[in-house]
Write a protein that holds these residues in place. Structure first.
Motif, PDB file in Angstrom:
ATOM      1  N   LYS A   8       0.734  -1.179  -0.055  1.00  0.00           N
ATOM      2  CA  LYS A   8      -0.082   0.038   0.053  1.00  0.00           C
ATOM      3  C   LYS A   8       0.827   1.285  -0.055  1.00  0.00           C
ATOM      4  CE  LYS A   8      -4.029  -1.374   2.273  1.00  0.00           C
ATOM      5  NZ  LYS A   8      -4.968  -1.275   3.495  1.00  0.00           N
ATOM      6  N   ASN A  12       0.506   3.963  -2.782  1.00  0.00           N
ATOM      7  CA  ASN A  12       0.088   5.226  -2.465  1.00  0.00           C
ATOM      8  C   ASN A  12       1.042   6.234  -3.001  1.00  0.00           C
ATOM      9  OD1 ASN A  12      -2.320   4.608  -1.458  1.00  0.00           O
ATOM     10  ND2 ASN A  12      -1.746   4.127   0.495  1.00  0.00           N
ATOM     11  N   LYS A  15       0.484   6.551  -6.703  1.00  0.00           N
ATOM     12  CA  LYS A  15      -0.618   7.248  -6.901  1.00  0.00           C
ATOM     13  C   LYS A  15      -0.499   8.730  -6.685  1.00  0.00           C
ATOM     14  CE  LYS A  15      -5.544   6.481  -6.513  1.00  0.00           C
ATOM     15  NZ  LYS A  15      -6.752   5.511  -5.817  1.00  0.00           N
ATOM     16  N   TYR A  82      -8.135   2.448  -8.950  1.00  0.00           N
ATOM     17  CA  TYR A  82      -8.288   1.416  -7.718  1.00  0.00           C
ATOM     18  C   TYR A  82      -8.172   1.749  -6.423  1.00  0.00           C
ATOM     19  CZ  TYR A  82      -6.722  -3.084  -5.639  1.00  0.00           C
ATOM     20  OH  TYR A  82      -6.670  -4.199  -4.949  1.00  0.00           O
ATOM     21  N   ASP A  83      -8.829   1.097  -5.493  1.00  0.00           N
ATOM     22  CA  ASP A  83      -9.142   1.604  -4.381  1.00  0.00           C
ATOM     23  C   ASP A  83      -8.786   0.215  -3.369  1.00  0.00           C
ATOM     24  OD1 ASP A  83      -9.600   2.455  -1.787  1.00  0.00           O
ATOM     25  OD2 ASP A  83     -11.570   3.125  -2.089  1.00  0.00           O
ATOM     26  N   ASP A  85      -8.462  -0.277  -0.172  1.00  0.00           N
ATOM     27  CA  ASP A  85      -9.293  -0.406   0.704  1.00  0.00           C
ATOM     28  C   ASP A  85     -10.822  -0.947   0.358  1.00  0.00           C
ATOM     29  OD1 ASP A  85      -7.487   0.513   2.540  1.00  0.00           O
ATOM     30  OD2 ASP A  85      -8.175   2.649   2.325  1.00  0.00           O
ATOM     31  N   GLU A  86     -11.199  -0.522  -0.708  1.00  0.00           N
ATOM     32  CA  GLU A  86     -12.496  -0.935  -1.209  1.00  0.00           C
ATOM     33  C   GLU A  86     -12.411  -2.300  -1.531  1.00  0.00           C
ATOM     34  OE1 GLU A  86     -16.430  -1.776  -2.508  1.00  0.00           O
ATOM     35  OE2 GLU A  86     -15.762  -0.120  -1.291  1.00  0.00           O
TER      36      GLU A  86
END
Length: 120
Positions: A8, A12, A15, A82-83, A85-86
């Motif tokens: 992540k 991140n 991103k 893209y997420d 966490d989702e």
């Protein structure tokens, strides 16, 4: 599988810099993580189709040497949307639904056994 914490971190970082390409070495320096973490994370993003890699080849530095490759990576449009966490929430919902179905099947089987035993 849910994205691990270090993955992540890499995701991140990429991103937050959507229009810039980075080498794995640059990511290691920026995030202060190991090359193994970055390589695994980037390879996972590439495998999932969330990132693109551009390979730039340079001629050998000396006669008889091997050419040098620089691999640049950045998130593509799918990666930017893209997420993670989702994705984790979706996986949790799917696991909960599967658990509920298993419980329901066990309860039904138990009720059928009880009914068969009551007839005897």
């Amino acid at each position: 599988m849910a994205m691990k914490e270090n993955s992540k971190k890499v995701f991140n970082f990429l991103k937050s810099h959507p229009n810039k390409e980075y080498t794995k070495h640059e990511i290691v320096e920026e995030l202060d993580v190991t090359m193994a973490v970055v390589s695994g994370s980037v390879n996972g993003l590439l495998k999932k189709g969330l990132a693109d890699e551009r390979i730039e080849e340079f001629p050998p530095l000396y006669k008889g040497g091997k050419p040098t490759e620089l691999r640049w990576v950045k998130l593509n449009q799918a990666g930017l949307k893209y997420d993670p966490d989702e994705e984790e929430r979706k996986l949790a919902r799917e696991r909960a639904e599967a658990t509920a179905l298993r419980k329901q099947a066990r309860a039904l089987a138990k009720a059928e056994r009880a009914q068969r035993n009551a007839v005897l």
